[in-house]
Design an enzyme around this catalytic site. Structure first.
Site, PDB file in Angstrom:
ATOM      1  N   TYR A 133       0.819  -1.214   0.000  1.00 22.45           N
ATOM      2  CA  TYR A 133       0.000   0.000   0.000  1.00 22.45           C
ATOM      3  C   TYR A 133       0.854   1.266   0.000  1.00 22.45           C
ATOM      4  O   TYR A 133       0.363   2.349  -0.326  1.00 22.45           O
ATOM      5  CB  TYR A 133      -0.907   0.071   1.233  1.00 22.45           C
ATOM      6  CG  TYR A 133      -1.959  -0.985   1.368  1.00 22.45           C
ATOM      7  CD1 TYR A 133      -2.197  -1.924   0.359  1.00 22.45           C
ATOM      8  CD2 TYR A 133      -2.727  -1.043   2.515  1.00 22.45           C
ATOM      9  CE1 TYR A 133      -3.161  -2.901   0.525  1.00 22.45           C
ATOM     10  CE2 TYR A 133      -3.701  -2.015   2.684  1.00 22.45           C
ATOM     11  CZ  TYR A 133      -3.914  -2.948   1.694  1.00 22.45           C
ATOM     12  OH  TYR A 133      -4.872  -3.897   1.871  1.00 22.45           O
TER      13      TYR A 133
ATOM     14  N   HIS B  66      -0.025 -11.489   2.680  1.00 24.84           N
ATOM     15  CA  HIS B  66      -1.046 -10.728   1.956  1.00 24.84           C
ATOM     16  C   HIS B  66      -1.879 -11.593   1.013  1.00 24.84           C
ATOM     17  O   HIS B  66      -3.089 -11.391   0.862  1.00 24.84           O
ATOM     18  CB  HIS B  66      -0.394  -9.576   1.194  1.00 24.84           C
ATOM     19  CG  HIS B  66      -1.305  -8.447   0.907  1.00 24.84           C
ATOM     20  ND1 HIS B  66      -0.863  -7.166   0.699  1.00 24.84           N
ATOM     21  CD2 HIS B  66      -2.648  -8.372   0.790  1.00 24.84           C
ATOM     22  CE1 HIS B  66      -1.886  -6.361   0.476  1.00 24.84           C
ATOM     23  NE2 HIS B  66      -2.985  -7.080   0.519  1.00 24.84           N
TER      24      HIS B  66
END
EC number: 1.1.1.346
Length: 266
Positions: free
Chosen positions: A40, A97
């Site tokens: 991110y 993730h």
């Protein structure tokens, strides 16, 4: 370690000064769980917002996620050390993730590394994200019972992922919902709108209340101060059993995030 706050704030897209401002607003209105990830590029912003808030470190739960590029042998711990440096703190929770894209790396290669990272004190807890049932079973078996705190995946009333969610709950793994308000797609949905009207609420608040009622965690995000506050107020909405059942029965849509290299979903 304290329990994870069930209503958190997602940080995807919350970059730069505007991102820090949004995160500071989230902490101001009461969020105590910030969800970030290496991919991110918001770890620095999260750390800055926590420091600027004046809150004690123990008052804010921080989750980050390991990027798949850092799954190779010997790569995970150094990448997490870099995350700690960017954050300026040690995360409460670190997730894998995604499963390794296209199954290129065996699960044990990266799962063993995150278990070892926890043992070294690089994170308080560990978990996974986007793991279907078969891979989650394998992860629990290899890491040990009670080691996998959560599985974070796409859940909202329009994509309820009931099969995976029920399995997670059956084995004591917390469901954490991303895209919990369905990117605004609930607007105009008749059942959701009717329930929202009865409660004097938004459909986004109804979605979040539905997730919280099920015992899930949810991580909505927004750049707008009013929506940040409105979403947090979903904690004050109590749905009836009939309303929960009505939301369970909504027509389902395809998942919004479905990369070609992703796992075989349930």
């Amino acid at each position: 370690m304290k329990d994870i706050p069930k209503l958190g704030f997602g940080t995807y897209g919350r970059t730069g000064d505007a991102g820090i401002a949004a995160l500071e607003k989230a902490l101001e209105v009461g969020y105590r769980h910030l969800d970030t990830a290496q991919s991110y590029d918001t770890e620095k912003e999260v750390g800055a917002a926590v420091r600027n808030s004046g809150l004690a470190r123990d008052d804010v739960w921080i989750t980050t996620k390991i990027d798949m590029a850092n799954y190779g042998p010997g790569k995970l711990a150094p990448s997490l050390e870099a995350s700690i440096e960017r954050l300026g703190l040690t995360p409460n929770l670190t997730l894998l993730h995604w499963p390794s894209p296209n199954g290129e790396l065996p699960l044990e290669v990266y799962l063993d590394q995150i278990v070892e990272a926890k043992a070294r004190g690089l994170t308080g807890e560990i978990g996974v994200s986007n793991f279907p049932i078969a891979l989650l079973k394998s992860a629990i078996s290899r890491a040990g019972e009670g080691q996998i705190l959560t599985n974070q995946f796409e859940v909202n009333p329009l994509h309820n992922n009931h099969k995976l969610a029920r399995f997670c709950q059956s084995v004591g793994v917390l469901v954490t919902c991303y895209l919990p308000i369905a990117k605004g797609r609930l607007a105009g949905e008749p059942t959701a709108e009717a329930i929202a009207a009865r409660h004097g609420a938004t459909v986004e608040q109804i979605a979040l209340a539905w997730e919280l009622a099920k015992g899930y965690a949810a991580i909505p995000t927004s750049s707008r101060a009013d929506r940040i506050a409105s979403n947090f107020a979903a904690r004050d909405v109590t749905l009836s059993a009939e309303e929960i059942s009505a939301l369970d029965a909504l027509p389902q849509q395809a998942r919004a995030i479905d990369p070609d290299w992703g796992p075989d979903w349930d």
